[in-house]
Design an enzyme around this catalytic site. Structure first.
Site, PDB file in Angstrom:
ATOM      1  N   TYR A 135       0.847  -1.208   0.000  1.00  0.00           N
ATOM      2  CA  TYR A 135       0.000   0.000   0.000  1.00  0.00           C
ATOM      3  C   TYR A 135       0.881   1.256   0.000  1.00  0.00           C
ATOM      4  O   TYR A 135       0.500   2.295  -0.546  1.00  0.00           O
ATOM      5  CB  TYR A 135      -0.961  -0.032   1.191  1.00  0.00           C
ATOM      6  CG  TYR A 135      -2.197   0.794   0.970  1.00  0.00           C
ATOM      7  CD1 TYR A 135      -3.097   0.495  -0.046  1.00  0.00           C
ATOM      8  CD2 TYR A 135      -2.468   1.893   1.781  1.00  0.00           C
ATOM      9  CE1 TYR A 135      -4.227   1.264  -0.253  1.00  0.00           C
ATOM     10  CE2 TYR A 135      -3.604   2.667   1.586  1.00  0.00           C
ATOM     11  CZ  TYR A 135      -4.480   2.345   0.568  1.00  0.00           C
ATOM     12  OH  TYR A 135      -5.602   3.120   0.362  1.00  0.00           O
ATOM     13  N   LYS A 140      -3.091   8.337   3.019  1.00  0.00           N
ATOM     14  CA  LYS A 140      -4.295   8.127   3.838  1.00  0.00           C
ATOM     15  C   LYS A 140      -4.078   8.658   5.252  1.00  0.00           C
ATOM     16  O   LYS A 140      -5.011   9.155   5.888  1.00  0.00           O
ATOM     17  CB  LYS A 140      -4.694   6.647   3.880  1.00  0.00           C
ATOM     18  CG  LYS A 140      -5.192   6.090   2.553  1.00  0.00           C
ATOM     19  CD  LYS A 140      -6.381   6.831   1.987  1.00  0.00           C
ATOM     20  CE  LYS A 140      -7.006   6.118   0.798  1.00  0.00           C
ATOM     21  NZ  LYS A 140      -7.929   6.981   0.048  1.00  0.00           N
TER      22      LYS A 140
END
Ligand SMILES: NC(=O)c1ccc[n+]([C@@H]2O[C@H](COP(=O)([O-])OP(=O)(O)OC[C@H]3O[C@@H](n4cnc5c(N)ncnc54)[C@H](O)[C@@H]3O)[C@@H](O)[C@H]2O)c1
Length: 258
Positions: free
Chosen positions: A158, A165
Site C-alpha cells: 500500500y 491516507k
C-alpha cells in the site's frame, strides 16, 4: 433508509459502476438527493454521464483535483445549479503511480510521493474549502471521504498510498474542527478491500482480500454497497452529532492484532 429529500450533493470520484463513489451516490439518490458529479479525463466521461443520467443528475463536469481552478469551478457550478447551497460532499478520490504500489516504500521518489498526497489528501482540503460557503448558506453540511487501514498501520504494497491516507485521516480531524462551528461535519469511512479500478493497481490486492476472509471477525468481504450504506448514515441527519471520526466497514478486520 435515510431521507435525503431536498438535499443537494456533489460527488467526486465516480469512474465506473464499480466505484465506491457510485455506490454512495445511488444510495443518496434513492433517498431523494439531487446530485452533481465530476469525472477525471475524457476516457471515463461518457460512462460517468451515462451513470449520472440514471439518477437524473442535473450536472456532470470535469475535475482534476490537482487543479485549484478545476475545484473552484466545479463547486461554483454546483452552487449555480443548486441555488447557492450545498448539503453533501462525497470525496472518493485517490491516486498513486502503479510502480509505487509494489516493491519498497523506501524507494518512492519525491515527485510521486507529493503527487499521491496531492491527489489523495490535499484534494479533500481544497474541496472542503470550496464547499464551505455553499454549505454555510445551507445552514450546514456533511462531507465524507474514503480511507483505508494502510494509513494507520503498514500494509505491504500500500506504501505511499498509506502515507497519503494518514494525511487524509488527519485532515478529516482538522477540517472537522474548523468547519464544525458552521455545522459542517467531516467524516471518513475506512473500507476493506473492494474490487474497483483503483484497487486493481495495488500489487498483492488478492492477498489483501484473502487475508480479510481468513482473519476478519466476520470472515467475509465487504461490498461497495456496504460502504454506500455507511456513507448514507454519516451524510444523513441521523449522524448530526458525528464528526471527525472514521467508520470502519471492513468486516471487523481493524479490530484484530493478527
Ligand atoms: N477499493 C478499495 O478496496 C478501497 C478501500 C479503501 C479505500 N478506498 C478508497 O476509496 C476511494 C475510491 O476508490 P475506488 O476504490 O472506488 O476506485 P475508483 O478507481 O473507482 O475511484 C477512484 C477515483 O479517483 C479519481 N481520481 C484519480 N485521480 C484523480 C484526479 N487527479 N482528479 C480527480 N479525480 C481523480 C478517479 O477518476 C476515480 O474516479 C479512494 O480514495 C480509495 O483509496 C478504496
Amino acid at each position: 433508509m435515510a431521507d435525503f429529500a431536498g438535499k443537494r450533493g456533489l460527488v467526486l470520484g465516480v469512474a465506473n459502476k464499480r466505484s465506491i463513489a457510485w455506490a454512495i451516490a445511488k444510495r443518496l439518490a434513492d433517498g431523494g438527493a439531487r446530485l452533481a458529479f465530476t469525472y477525471q479525463g475524457d476516457r471515463i466521461e461518457a460512462g460517468v454521464r451515462e451513470l449520472a443520467a440514471t439518477v437524473d443528475s442535473p450536472h456532470v463536469t470535469e475535475c482534476d483535483v490537482r487543479s485549484d481552478d478545476h475545484v473552484a469551478r466545479v463547486v461554483a457550478e454546483a452552487g449555480e445549479i443548486f441555488g447557492g447551497k450545498l448539503d453533501l460532499l462525497v470525496h472518493s478520490v485517490a491516486f498513486a503511480a502503479a510502480e509505487d504500489l509494489e516493491g519498497r516504500f523506501t524507494d518512492t521518489p519525491r515527485d510521486r510521493f507529493w503527487m499521491a498526497l496531492d491527489v489523495s489528501a490535499y484534494s479533500l482540503v481544497a474541496a472542503a474549502r470550496a464547499a464551505e460557503p455553499l454549505m454555510e448558506a445551507a445552514g450546514g453540511g456533511a462531507i465524507v471521504t474514503m480511507t483505508y487501514l494502510g494509513g494507520e498501520r503498514a500494509v505491504p504494497h500500500y506504501n505511499v498510498m498509506g502515507v497519503a491516507k494518514a494525511a487524509l485521516d488527519s485532515s478529516v480531524q482538522y477540517l472537522a474542527w474548523d468547519l464544525g462551528v458552521k455545522n459542517i461535519r467531516v467524516n471518513a469511512i475506512s473500507a476493506g478491500p473492494v474490487r474497483t479500478l483503483a484497487a486493481r493497481s495495488i500489487a498483492g490486492f488478492p492477498t489483501m482480500e484473502a487475508i480479510v476472509e481468513e482473519r476478519a471477525p466476520l470472515r467475509r468481504h465487504i461490498s461497495a454497497d456496504d460502504v454506500g450504506a455507511a456513507a448514507a448514515y454519516l451524510l444523513s441527519d441521523d449522524a448530526q452529532n458525528v464528526t471527525g471520526t472514521t467508520l470502519y466497514v471492513d468486516s471487523g478486520y481493524h479490530a484484530m492484532g493478527m
